[in-house]
Design an enzyme around this catalytic site. Structure first.
Site, short mmCIF file in Angstrom:
data_model
loop_
_atom_site.label_atom_id
_atom_site.label_comp_id
_atom_site.label_asym_id
_atom_site.label_seq_id
_atom_site.Cartn_x
_atom_site.Cartn_y
_atom_site.Cartn_z
N HIS A 1 23.65 -14.91 -93.89
CA HIS A 1 22.77 -13.89 -94.46
C HIS A 1 22.65 -14.03 -95.98
O HIS A 1 22.46 -13.05 -96.68
CB HIS A 1 23.28 -12.50 -94.09
CG HIS A 1 23.33 -12.28 -92.63
ND1 HIS A 1 22.20 -12.03 -91.87
CD2 HIS A 1 24.35 -12.32 -91.75
CE1 HIS A 1 22.54 -11.91 -90.61
NE2 HIS A 1 23.84 -12.08 -90.50
N HIS B 1 17.44 -21.81 -88.84
CA HIS B 1 17.90 -20.59 -88.19
C HIS B 1 17.16 -19.39 -88.77
O HIS B 1 17.16 -19.18 -89.98
CB HIS B 1 19.40 -20.42 -88.41
CG HIS B 1 19.94 -19.13 -87.87
ND1 HIS B 1 20.11 -18.92 -86.53
CD2 HIS B 1 20.32 -18.00 -88.48
CE1 HIS B 1 20.60 -17.70 -86.35
NE2 HIS B 1 20.73 -17.12 -87.52
#
Length: 101
Positions: free
Chosen positions: A20, A42
């Site tokens: 993240h 991703h």
């Protein structure tokens, strides 16, 4: 070394990657590294396309390729075995800065 242990005189550093990480952190890291290719793999499709476009803009003045393969699509990369990221080839007993192949 014929199976014998070799004494090591080194330090090991690592970089922790977060799934993240924000764009600013990731792009700063990539600008320092200046890789020949960047392959984001991703994330949600719209966000991945946005990331790709931002990276294309950021790396427009370099030879860095931004590749965004579809799921399960193969990607071929070619490496120059002569490239060293270390400042210079170290002499025996000298401190190394960077990475060696």
């Amino acid at each position: 070394m014929n199976g014998l242990p070799a004494p090591l005189n080194m330090q090991v550093h690592y970089i922790s990657f977060s799934s993240h990480a924000d764009f600013a952190h990731t792009s700063t890291f990539l600008k320092e590294l200046m890789p020949p290719s960047i392959i984001p793999v991703h994330g949600e499709a719209n966000e991945m396309e946005r990331l790709k476009q931002n990276l294309i803009t950021q790396f427009a003045d370099s030879n860095t390729k931004i590749i965004s393969p579809e799921n399960c699509q193969s990607v071929e990369l070619y490496f120059n075995s002569e490239k060293r990221l270390a400042e210079k080839t170290p002499e025996v007993g000298e401190t190394v800065s960077g990475l060696l192949p």
